[in-house]
Design a protein around this motif. Structure first.
Motif, PDB file in Angstrom:
ATOM      1  N   TYR A  94       0.831  -1.201   0.000  1.00 55.16           N
ATOM      2  CA  TYR A  94       0.000   0.000   0.000  1.00 55.16           C
ATOM      3  C   TYR A  94       0.869   1.256   0.000  1.00 55.16           C
ATOM      4  O   TYR A  94       0.611   2.209  -0.755  1.00 55.16           O
TER       5      TYR A  94
ATOM      6  N   ARG B 145     -14.092  -0.181  -8.061  1.00 49.29           N
ATOM      7  CA  ARG B 145     -13.044   0.823  -7.864  1.00 49.29           C
ATOM      8  C   ARG B 145     -12.213   1.030  -9.127  1.00 49.29           C
ATOM      9  O   ARG B 145     -11.755   2.137  -9.381  1.00 49.29           O
ATOM     10  N   SER B 149     -11.860   4.615 -10.962  1.00 53.12           N
ATOM     11  CA  SER B 149     -10.566   5.169 -11.320  1.00 53.12           C
ATOM     12  C   SER B 149     -10.511   5.519 -12.807  1.00 53.12           C
ATOM     13  O   SER B 149     -10.047   6.591 -13.188  1.00 53.12           O
ATOM     14  N   GLU B 189      -8.205  13.776  -6.679  1.00 52.25           N
ATOM     15  CA  GLU B 189      -9.292  12.802  -6.643  1.00 52.25           C
ATOM     16  C   GLU B 189      -8.877  11.519  -7.365  1.00 52.25           C
ATOM     17  O   GLU B 189      -9.199  10.410  -6.948  1.00 52.25           O
ATOM     18  N   ASN B 192      -6.644   9.606  -5.190  1.00 53.94           N
ATOM     19  CA  ASN B 192      -7.444   9.054  -4.092  1.00 53.94           C
ATOM     20  C   ASN B 192      -8.168   7.793  -4.533  1.00 53.94           C
ATOM     21  O   ASN B 192      -8.214   6.799  -3.821  1.00 53.94           O
ATOM     22  N   ARG B 193      -8.758   7.879  -5.714  1.00 52.10           N
ATOM     23  CA  ARG B 193      -9.478   6.706  -6.206  1.00 52.10           C
ATOM     24  C   ARG B 193      -8.513   5.558  -6.476  1.00 52.10           C
ATOM     25  O   ARG B 193      -8.833   4.403  -6.229  1.00 52.10           O
ATOM     26  N   ASN B 194      -7.355   5.914  -6.979  1.00 54.92           N
ATOM     27  CA  ASN B 194      -6.353   4.878  -7.219  1.00 54.92           C
ATOM     28  C   ASN B 194      -5.919   4.234  -5.917  1.00 54.92           C
ATOM     29  O   ASN B 194      -5.705   3.027  -5.851  1.00 54.92           O
ATOM     30  N   LEU B 195      -5.812   5.071  -4.887  1.00 54.04           N
ATOM     31  CA  LEU B 195      -5.375   4.523  -3.610  1.00 54.04           C
ATOM     32  C   LEU B 195      -6.467   3.678  -2.980  1.00 54.04           C
ATOM     33  O   LEU B 195      -6.189   2.675  -2.333  1.00 54.04           O
ATOM     34  N   SER B 196      -7.703   4.083  -3.199  1.00 49.71           N
ATOM     35  CA  SER B 196      -8.785   3.258  -2.675  1.00 49.71           C
ATOM     36  C   SER B 196      -8.796   1.918  -3.404  1.00 49.71           C
ATOM     37  O   SER B 196      -9.090   0.875  -2.823  1.00 49.71           O
ATOM     38  N   ARG B 199      -5.917  -0.087  -1.891  1.00 46.11           N
ATOM     39  CA  ARG B 199      -6.182  -0.691  -0.586  1.00 46.11           C
ATOM     40  C   ARG B 199      -6.693  -2.117  -0.739  1.00 46.11           C
ATOM     41  O   ARG B 199      -6.417  -2.979   0.076  1.00 46.11           O
TER      42      ARG B 199
END
Lengths: 592, 573
Positions: A94, B145, B149, B189, B192-196, B199
């Motif tokens: 992560y 997701r 993205s 954003e 952020n979406r990529n990180l979500s 996860r």
């Protein structure tokens, strides 16, 4: 893509130091994060190495002697190790992603920011599509290298080193036997790489041929249709596609050979261990646990190595992408603010052109020795045939382009001595080809500036006669304008542009007002009225088309082939019966 | 296979180790050959599928009506043909390869494991049931997701494009900072979406390693106890741990495969969206195929407007125009062309004049069915265009568009672009046709000055040619087709007056039996036409010959006077 053809040639992919340094400079702000990620990687690698080690102890000290006391502890320790590995590996992955995304974010911002500082001539040279690719696709490709490339590379190297160290510390002889097989692996990898490198080059050339063909075909689709070329284009495309397929199938061959060979070599290592080590176990020189541990280590040893080969292709693409990105970032904007700009609070709006010469390229001057003065609040109109250089006057005054000779002064100060921002803030432009952004009408008028209140926008819209039609829209000022403002008519868009100019309230206004048709007479009257209003009380340079505006300006300049031939007021010019008189009859009698 | 051998090898401890070692290598060799073919086959198939999809995609694009391309950005189509296609291929190739591998290793390993010790096998697989639950749960989340993205990526691209296209406004109002802010928001954003997404994605690998680890743990504990209790030999125990270890890597790659499947399926859907578009303009089922086209053209009460509902772009799609809004706009129906009635006889010359934006080009586009009118009909030789074979219709019309699009090929190839019969012609005839077309369009003299004359490659969109050369090349290209109808849309705007006059007079000689329609800004170009149409605001406002129109005292007369003045001016300046 075709635009990269010339760049493509230069790509013989070993990353050069300059590019590497620049890439590293993007990692620099996240030193800590990067270090921590690498640390976690180290820990996971350590844990991974620890697993077989624990099993080795379990076998040698508990299972083989049948010693059950404390066995539970060692099993629990193993459980702890795999649990830890799970948690730490998750965070490591992560965090790697966070690192990659942050770098990508920074890089995008940098490119975006950089291209916005480029002068207009840059955009004349580079098509929108090419610039887009840099901001979007190229950064994406690069990210893949950063996150899955560099970080895994570190991880793999740690892993290999760690395993080597632990193997050496457990049993020197057995380790050396294992490593002897490595030479074979090195040879195999070397041959594989040299083969694949060549085919990759070919592949890249082929895929870029496919993409440029496709791009061209999409842009020229109507022409293809009109000339009934569909069948033949498909044939040509199929040919390119086939070439690509053929080239790729070749690499598939290499990969298909390489992977089994890596497996074969690792099996050979295991076989060697079993043969030699097994004998030693029987002779009691070696414990059973060590043998098992070695076999497991060899398994873990060869995976990262074949993993690295898989990444080879990604790496190649990424290096190409990063070079393209840095190429753009390195292009210095040719029009910049001076180091010590003149401070401005208020501008009166005196403009003077002194012996101004300007060309878009080389000696092909479009403006020749232009001289004029314009007092604060006065208005001037430029008239002339197409290609006489009228529009260039606007382009150079707010430094979209820089002039080659002469001076342009604003309030007695050379415009090059102002900060670009200040200069442009005080010089507004109303363009004829109004560009609307997708967003609400409100935001299109105030261009997203939240310091301009809605009331002020409405006031401005009322002033320039735009309020009425905006009120008729279902969502009024909050009405979303779709791409390129398709829901508004040409005339309505112009009124929006006037409202923009009023809201930003510049001291100097440049109006580009050229011939348009399909504006109905009702809105034409509104536009003329709006124009009169925006011109009042500010210095205005207008590239004129409408007769009514020209009649109202203080001074008219007749431009021909880049030179001012006549000047004066409407009536004086008409009275002299010169070029203006003819031009006037030519251009304006249709309107009457 | 290797694992089976591992088993035999591990169990008896004192037998000939060398033999086992050799056997191990031998089996690995056989397995290698097997893997070699499997990889070659599967990856080869994925590449071939990629090839087929790409070819299909391309030929489908060519069938889709023009309005699709006005509403969809080239970049989005390109993204489909590159990024998305790659995702599909990765799923088909490495994805399926690994899936096969995983299934194969799983089945063979489990079989051997159960043969040795059923109870221990069951225990060691205790964590496996988590797998399907985990996979189905996570991959559903992964899917949404991924899409989120991708969508944000599209918005980001769209905004960038807009910002670059509107750079002049941004610079002149010094809104660079604001643009940066907006972009920053989108960019943030997006990550952020990529990180979500990350996860979820980051969980896959560790989870699989963990599941494998639990297996080893169980074997270690239960197996260890069994060894001590002597219900299991040490050899079998080692074997079991080796098997569990062998399953771990396929498990890990399973996680990766799921990733590829999700990506591939999202991308395939995106590609299918285009492949599913039914071409609106096509040849009817039972087309009329006239042997010869004479060139009678008739417009009957033709009404036309550009339609917008078919916006493909993800970004634009989200913002599909409010149709009620369109309908509510003041001008009735928003017609681009209103009640057009024309009658053009075969072999005659028609001129069209009018201001910019009076829909002259739209009118011409209808005659080759780049678009179909919403009302009324257009007839060629008495046949409704929509009943005709599209290829025959387009083959019979030579259309020089306003901004001609040239291809980055040689001049020769560009001229022959629309010639369908060149395969039947001899070399000499081909050269003759090319040179003839170039001579008529006054280009021959210049071409032979080029380094490789007709074989000179012109750059992208003819970038190496001057504006006038481009227009003349486009005329030559249309002429080489030997059309029955020749359409010139303001094709002399970059050609100087004298050259224009020569071309027009050449054309007049050459095109005696060709129906010619010419749009021009210069009255002199059209004044000798048999029929002149004056357009304004999408309507034909005046119609007749030069003399008739001068007498009407309308727009034509004004244009004519303006023209004369401009000529005078030009001389004077």
């Amino acid at each position: 893509m075709i635009e990269d053809r010339h760049e493509e040639k230069a790509i013989e992919r070993s990353i050069d130091r300059k590019t590497a340094q620049k890439l590293l400079s993007y990692i620099k702000p996240y030193k800590m994060l990067f270090a921590f990620t690498v640390f976690l990687l180290l820990v996971t690698a350590g844990l991974q190495i620890l697993g077989p080690f624990i099993i080795m102890i379990a076998i040698d000290q508990y299972i083989t002697p049948g010693q059950l006391e404390g066995f539970l502890n060692i099993v629990l320790l193993f459980a702890l190790v795999i649990l830890l590995e799970f948690v730490i590996r998750y965070f490591q992955q992560y965090l790697t992603e966070i690192l990659g995304q942050k770098i990508m974010y920074d890089m995008r911002m940098d490119i975006f920011d950089h291209i916005h500082r480029m002068p207009l001539s840059f955009f004349d040279r580079n098509p929108v599509g090419r610039i887009m690719t840099r901001v979007t696709t190229d950064v994406q490709t690069l990210n893949e290298m950063l996150s899955s490339g560099i970080v895994t590379l570190f991880g793999d190297i740690f892993m290999i080193l760690g395993i080597m160290i632990i193997m050496l510390s457990i049993n020197l002889r057995l380790s050396l036997i294992t490593f002897s097989v490595l030479i074979l692996l090195a040879i195999a990898t070397f041959i594989f790489r040299s083969k694949v490198r060549v085919t990759f080059k070919i592949i890249r050339a082929k895929i870029s041929a496919i993409n440029s063909y496709l791009q061209e075909a999409i842009s020229g689709m109507n022409t293809i249709k009109i000339f009934g070329r569909e069948a033949r284009s498909t044939m040509e495309f199929r040919k390119l596609n086939q070439d690509y397929l053929g080239a790729y199938l070749k690499t598939v061959f290499y990969y298909a050979v390489f992977y089994p060979i890596v497996t074969l070599i690792s099996t050979m290592a295991i076989a060697l261990i079993i043969w030699y080590g097994g004998g030693q176990v029987i002779r009691g020189v070696l414990t059973f646990g060590i043998l098992v541990a070695f076999i497991q280590y060899i398994e873990r040893f060869f995976h990262p190595i074949s993993d690295l080969s898989e990444k080879f292709g990604i790496l190649q693409e990424a290096i190409a992408a990063s070079e393209r990105i840095f190429n753009i970032l390195e292009t210095k904007p040719s029009i910049t603010s001076p180091k010590n700009p003149v401070k401005v609070n208020k501008i009166k709006g005196d403009i003077s052109f002194e012996n101004v010469w300007f060309s878009y390229n080389g000696d092909d001057y479009v403006l020749k020795d232009i001289n004029f003065k314009l007092g604060s609040g006065q208005s001037i109109a430029f008239v002339g045939a197409t290609g006489s250089g009228k529009t260039s006057i606007i382009n150079i005054l707010n430094r979209f382009y820089d002039i080659q000779m002469g001076n342009i002064l604003l309030d007695g100060v050379d415009i090059k001595d102002y900060a670009l921002k200040d200069l442009r803030k005080h010089i507004g432009i109303v363009m004829q080809d109004v560009f609307l952004f997708s967003g609400s009408i409100l935001d299109n008028i105030r261009l997203g500036d939240p310091s301009i209140s809605k009331e002020r926008v409405i006031e401005a819209a009322k002033y320039v006669n735009a309020h009425k039609f905006i009120e008729k829209l279902p969502q009024k000022y909050d009405q979303e304008i779709k791409e390129r403002g398709k829901i508004l008519s040409v005339g309505q868009k112009q009124l929006i542009a006037f409202a923009r100019a009023i809201v930003f309230n510049p001291e100097v206004l440049l109006v580009l007002d050229e011939a348009t048709s399909s504006i109905d007479s009702e809105i034409e009257a509104l536009i003329q009225d709006a124009l009169k209003k925006v011109m009042s009380a500010r210095t205005t340079i207008i590239i004129a088309h409408r007769l009514s505006t020209i009649k109202n300006v203080d001074n008219i300049m007749v431009l021909s082939h880049g030179r001012i031939l006549e000047q004066g007021t409407h009536s004086s010019l008409l009275a002299s019966r010169g070029i203006y008189y003819k031009l006037y009859r030519y251009q304006y009698q249709l309107q009457e | 296979m290797r694992l089976a051998i591992d088993g035999i090898m591990m169990a008896p401890e004192e037998t000939n180790l060398l033999m086992y070692a050799a056997l191990l290598v031998g089996v690995a060799g056989v397995q290698g050959i097997f893997r070699f073919y499997m990889r070659k086959l599967l990856v080869g198939i994925s590449r071939k599928v990629e090839y087929l999809v790409r070819t299909d995609f391309f030929s489908h694009l060519q069938r889709i009506h023009s309005s699709f391309f006005t509403n969809t950005r080239t970049g989005s189509i390109m993204a489909l043909a590159t990024n998305d296609l790659e995702a599909v291929r990765n799923f088909l190739g490495p994805g399926i390869l690994n899936l096969f591998n995983t299934i194969f290793v799983f089945v063979s390993t489990l079989t051997v494991m159960f043969l040795i010790n059923v109870r221990l096998s069951l225990y060691s697989l205790i964590a496996i049931p988590i797998l399907p639950v985990l996979v189905s749960k996570l991959s559903a989340m992964l899917h949404t997701r991924f899409r989120a993205s991708q969508e944000q990526y599209a918005s980001l691209s769209a905004r960038t494009q807009e910002s670059i296209a509107g750079i002049k406004v941004i610079k002149s109002f010094t809104r660079e900072e604001h643009e940066k802010e907006v972009f920053k928001g989108l960019n943030r954003e997006y990550i952020n979406r990529n990180l979500s997404l990350a996860r979820i994605r980051a969980a896959f690998w560790p989870a699989m390693v963990f599941i494998g680890g639990i297996g080893i743990l169980v074997v270690l504990w239960i197996g260890g106890n069994q060894v001590v209790a002597q219900t299991l030999t040490l050899g079998q125990f080692v074997q079991f741990s080796a098997y569990i270890g062998a399953i771990t890597w396929p498990l890990i790659s399973l996680g990766w495969v799921i990733n590829l499947v999700q990506r591939g399926s999202v991308s395939m859907k995106r590609i299918n969206k285009v492949l599913d578009i039914k071409p609106r303009i096509r040849t009817p089922k039972h087309p009329i195929r006239p042997k010869e086209v004479k060139g009678d053209i008739e417009f009957r009460h033709v009404y036309f407007k550009y339609e917008n509902e078919e916006l493909y772009d993800d970004y634009v799609q989200k913002n599909i125009m409010d149709r009620n809004l369109l309908a509510a706009s003041p001008k009735n129906g928003n017609w681009i062309l209103k009640d057009i009635n024309i009658d053009i006889e075969a072999g005659t010359q028609t001129g069209i004049v009018g201001f910019t934006g009076s829909a002259k080009s739209s009118l011409l586009n209808l005659t080759v069915r780049l678009y179909d009118p919403q009302r009324g009909k257009i007839l060629l030789d008495g046949f409704d265009l929509r009943t005709m074979d599209l290829d025959i219709l387009r083959a019979s019309v030579g259309y020089v568009t306003q901004e001609p699009f040239l291809f980055s090929k040689t001049i020769k190839e560009n001229i022959l672009f629309g010639c369908k019969d060149i395969d039947r012609l001899g070399k000499h005839e081909i050269t003759e046709r090319i040179e003839h077309a170039a001579k008529v369009s006054q280009l021959h003299e210049e071409i032979i000055e080029f380094p490789q004359d007709y074989d000179t490659v012109i750059g992208e969109r003819g970038i190496t040619l001057s504006g006038g050369q481009k227009q003349r090349l486009a005329i030559a290209r249309a002429l080489a087709k030997q059309p029955s109808v020749l359409i010139l849309d303001d094709s002399f705007s970059n050609v100087d007056t004298h050259t224009e006059e020569r071309i027009v007079s050449n054309l007049r000689k050459e095109t005696r039996d060709i129906t010619t329609i010419m749009v021009s800004h210069r009255i002199s170009t059209v004044k000798d036409s048999d029929l002149i149409l004056v357009m304004d605001g999408g309507e034909i406002v005046e119609m007749g010959t030069h003399e008739q129109l001068l007498k009407t005292c309308g727009i034509y007369l004004k244009l004519h006077q303006r023209q004369k003045l401009s000529e005078e001016l030009e001389e004077e300046l």
